[in-house]
Scaffold this active site. Sequence first.
Site, mmCIF file in Angstrom:
data_model
loop_
_atom_site.group_PDB
_atom_site.id
_atom_site.type_symbol
_atom_site.label_atom_id
_atom_site.label_comp_id
_atom_site.label_asym_id
_atom_site.label_seq_id
_atom_site.Cartn_x
_atom_site.Cartn_y
_atom_site.Cartn_z
ATOM 1 N N GLY A 181 7.136 4.801 8.291
ATOM 2 C CA GLY A 181 6.326 6.008 8.435
ATOM 3 C C GLY A 181 6.485 6.583 9.825
ATOM 4 N N THR A 185 6.119 7.400 13.853
ATOM 5 C CA THR A 185 6.111 6.577 15.063
ATOM 6 C C THR A 185 4.684 6.413 15.589
ATOM 7 O OG1 THR A 185 8.382 7.122 15.619
ATOM 8 C CG2 THR A 185 6.972 6.466 17.447
ATOM 9 N N GLU A 230 10.014 15.143 15.775
ATOM 10 C CA GLU A 230 10.409 15.065 14.369
ATOM 11 C C GLU A 230 9.645 16.118 13.570
ATOM 12 O OE1 GLU A 230 9.257 11.579 11.909
ATOM 13 O OE2 GLU A 230 11.367 11.486 11.356
ATOM 14 N N LYS A 285 0.841 -1.204 0.000
ATOM 15 C CA LYS A 285 0.000 0.000 0.000
ATOM 16 C C LYS A 285 0.872 1.248 0.000
ATOM 17 C CE LYS A 285 -1.819 2.797 2.814
ATOM 18 N NZ LYS A 285 -1.634 4.035 2.008
ATOM 19 N N GLU A 294 9.958 0.861 10.581
ATOM 20 C CA GLU A 294 11.042 1.837 10.384
ATOM 21 C C GLU A 294 10.382 3.194 10.538
ATOM 22 O OE1 GLU A 294 12.948 4.593 9.132
ATOM 23 O OE2 GLU A 294 12.935 3.786 7.090
ATOM 24 N N CYS A 314 13.954 10.258 7.143
ATOM 25 C CA CYS A 314 13.841 9.736 8.509
ATOM 26 C C CYS A 314 15.156 9.854 9.281
ATOM 27 C CB CYS A 314 13.344 8.301 8.485
ATOM 28 S SG CYS A 314 14.275 7.268 7.376
HETATM 29 P P1 NAI Z 1 2.039 8.343 8.198
HETATM 30 O O1 NAI Z 1 2.820 7.540 9.133
HETATM 31 O O2 NAI Z 1 0.591 8.625 8.520
HETATM 32 O O3 NAI Z 1 2.031 7.675 6.733
HETATM 33 C C1 NAI Z 1 2.860 6.631 6.316
HETATM 34 C C2 NAI Z 1 2.030 5.515 5.685
HETATM 35 O O4 NAI Z 1 1.192 4.925 6.670
HETATM 36 C C3 NAI Z 1 1.091 5.933 4.553
HETATM 37 O O5 NAI Z 1 1.068 4.925 3.560
HETATM 38 C C4 NAI Z 1 -0.266 5.974 5.242
HETATM 39 O O6 NAI Z 1 -1.353 5.774 4.366
HETATM 40 C C5 NAI Z 1 -0.144 4.823 6.209
HETATM 41 N N1 NAI Z 1 -1.030 4.862 7.366
HETATM 42 C C6 NAI Z 1 -1.486 5.961 8.043
HETATM 43 N N2 NAI Z 1 -2.289 5.581 9.049
HETATM 44 C C7 NAI Z 1 -2.352 4.229 9.043
HETATM 45 C C8 NAI Z 1 -3.006 3.239 9.838
HETATM 46 N N3 NAI Z 1 -3.782 3.587 10.885
HETATM 47 N N4 NAI Z 1 -2.835 1.946 9.556
HETATM 48 C C9 NAI Z 1 -2.038 1.570 8.534
HETATM 49 N N5 NAI Z 1 -1.406 2.442 7.732
HETATM 50 C C10 NAI Z 1 -1.557 3.759 7.972
HETATM 51 O O7 NAI Z 1 2.794 9.714 7.973
HETATM 52 P P2 NAI Z 1 2.192 11.135 7.517
HETATM 53 O O8 NAI Z 1 0.943 11.453 8.266
HETATM 54 O O9 NAI Z 1 2.106 11.158 6.056
HETATM 55 O O10 NAI Z 1 3.349 12.129 8.014
HETATM 56 C C11 NAI Z 1 3.337 12.663 9.314
HETATM 57 C C12 NAI Z 1 4.693 12.638 9.945
HETATM 58 O O11 NAI Z 1 5.168 11.316 10.004
HETATM 59 C C13 NAI Z 1 5.787 13.376 9.203
HETATM 60 O O12 NAI Z 1 5.770 14.738 9.487
HETATM 61 C C14 NAI Z 1 7.015 12.701 9.729
HETATM 62 O O13 NAI Z 1 7.368 13.244 10.969
HETATM 63 C C15 NAI Z 1 6.570 11.284 9.923
HETATM 64 N N6 NAI Z 1 6.986 10.431 8.798
HETATM 65 C C16 NAI Z 1 8.136 9.722 8.944
HETATM 66 C C17 NAI Z 1 8.597 8.948 7.902
HETATM 67 C C18 NAI Z 1 9.843 8.182 8.027
HETATM 68 O O14 NAI Z 1 10.371 7.692 7.033
HETATM 69 N N7 NAI Z 1 10.370 8.002 9.203
HETATM 70 C C19 NAI Z 1 7.898 8.904 6.611
HETATM 71 C C20 NAI Z 1 6.679 9.644 6.579
HETATM 72 C C21 NAI Z 1 6.264 10.392 7.644
#
Ligand code: NAI
Length: 498
Positions: A245, A247, A401, A192, A267, A301
């Site tokens: 994604g 934390t 972050e 996904k 991760e 990240c």
């Molecule tokens: P997110 O963690 O919500 O999104 C990452 C992925 O998780 C996307 O594919 C999203 O559709 C999916 N996702 C979201 N909620 C989910 C759930 N309940 N169950 C399963 N999958 C789910 O990140 P977002 O909201 O786009 O970004 C917010 C913050 O997250 C950023 O500002 C950053 O701090 C952090 N982030 C960190 C990343 C990393 O590589 N460490 C990458 C992306 C975001």
Amino acid sequence: MSTTLISLNSKAVKFTSTPKNMLINGQWVEAASGKRFETMNPANGEVITSVPEGDKEDINRAVAAARIAFDEGPWPKMKPAERAKLLFKFADLIEENAEELSHLETLDNGAPVNFTAGMASSAAENIRYHAGWATKITGETIPVSVPGNIFNYTRREPIGVCGQIIPWNAPLLMAVWKLAAPLSVGNTVVLKPAENTPLTALRLGELIQEAGFPDGVVNIVTGFGQTAGAALTAHPDVDKIAFTGSTAVGKQIMQAGAVNVKKVSLELGGKSAHIIFADADYDVALRNAANAIFMNSGQVCVAGSRLFVEKKIYDRFMSDLSEYTKNYRVGDGFDRSTVLGPLISEKQKNRVLNYLDIGQREGAELLVGGNTTASDLAKGHYVKPTVLANVTNDMRIAQEEIFGPVVSAMPFDDIDEVIKLANKTDYGLGGGICTTDVRKAHKVAHAMKTGNVWVNTYSLLDPASPFGGYKQSGIGRENGSASIDMYTEIKNVWINLD
Ligand code: NAI
Ligand code: MG
């Protein structure tokens, strides 16, 4: 600015000229609900195309296909060399279509073309590395001490159906990290992609089909996190979840995965410390400090977002870093001179700008950067590379972050103090050290409670090198032999030879 934009690769033009569908069981399909959503170009807010809004029903279809492909299909039983051959073919196709993939990525995610071209080539290399593993998965024979004549051995078996959820900050490479390793050892996958950046994953799906992978081995469902993502995480027929994604979402995934005790690897976020000692090669340290945080506009990240500079050189370093930072070109990723592209969305831009306010209210000083004002940048989600000084490690801008081009800088007096400060965080993903003293380098590298440490360089990655986090930055390691551990079960077999 618009006059210097390079033109979009013709295959990318063709790809985006029609609404896209998603890949389930070898077929390009609409969502069961018929719903779709649009994906935007963050450089100008324009709609690129639309993709299906997959939800629970589509995840059910995709998991069923992956389940059958695993339980009854040829994939896990295929000769390892045949699986490797398909993966090598996939890597070749990525290379043949690298410019198209790079352009699709820049369109959808905003990162500069030079950066996305690098991602495409590292994607191909990652697949080749893991294809090499397919033929090298071995067990052990174990000399047990129980009575009798026993032959004891282990086998490495694929886990089953893997639910792979990825973010928007490096979508192409993240998709490949979530495909190459599990596929090489015989798992099947439901991927996904992030809702902000579905395009390169769908193009990869086409290349997977062109390479000739059996139906159902790779399924790609586009949709939102709270619906499609959550359904995948909770699905009882999914054996493993691998997530990259935030934390916060990682914690939800861990809980949801408990339903059938899924193997969960995560991760997650970071607040990585980058430590500059006074004995460092000054120019290298300056360049590293800037690149560590500003690469991909800080949406990384492992970004070196907490900068610790030894007090003796702090004032000079801050002033030079500010000058260095001013020279970075912010703009459209299709402009070859751009170093920092837009942030992924208005939401992300507002989040970053909000942190600048929070930081300044907490007493930090904004030396350079902040919101963009130039009218030609107004349409995209741009933030200038920003240096915050006078930070203390307990401020929110030093602990949370930000995921944008913002570095929080602090002076330090000595090595023991800086080790303590560096480790005072809930995160533990990356870390950097600049010094010419080899003893200091090893001492600090060993003391940092993080999964990855770079000395006199930053954020290098290699498919052979394990990547992942301590503490709330994650569970498990991707790449290297560690990824084989992550995607296989160990079976232990006892044979009574009497
Ligand atoms: P997110 O963690 O919500 O999104 C990452 C992925 O998780 C996307 O594919 C999203 O559709 C999916 N996702 C979201 N909620 C989910 C759930 N309940 N169950 C399963 N999958 C789910 O990140 P977002 O909201 O786009 O970004 C917010 C913050 O997250 C950023 O500002 C950053 O701090 C952090 N982030 C960190 C990343 C990393 O590589 N460490 C990458 C992306 C975001
Ligand atoms: Mg987009």
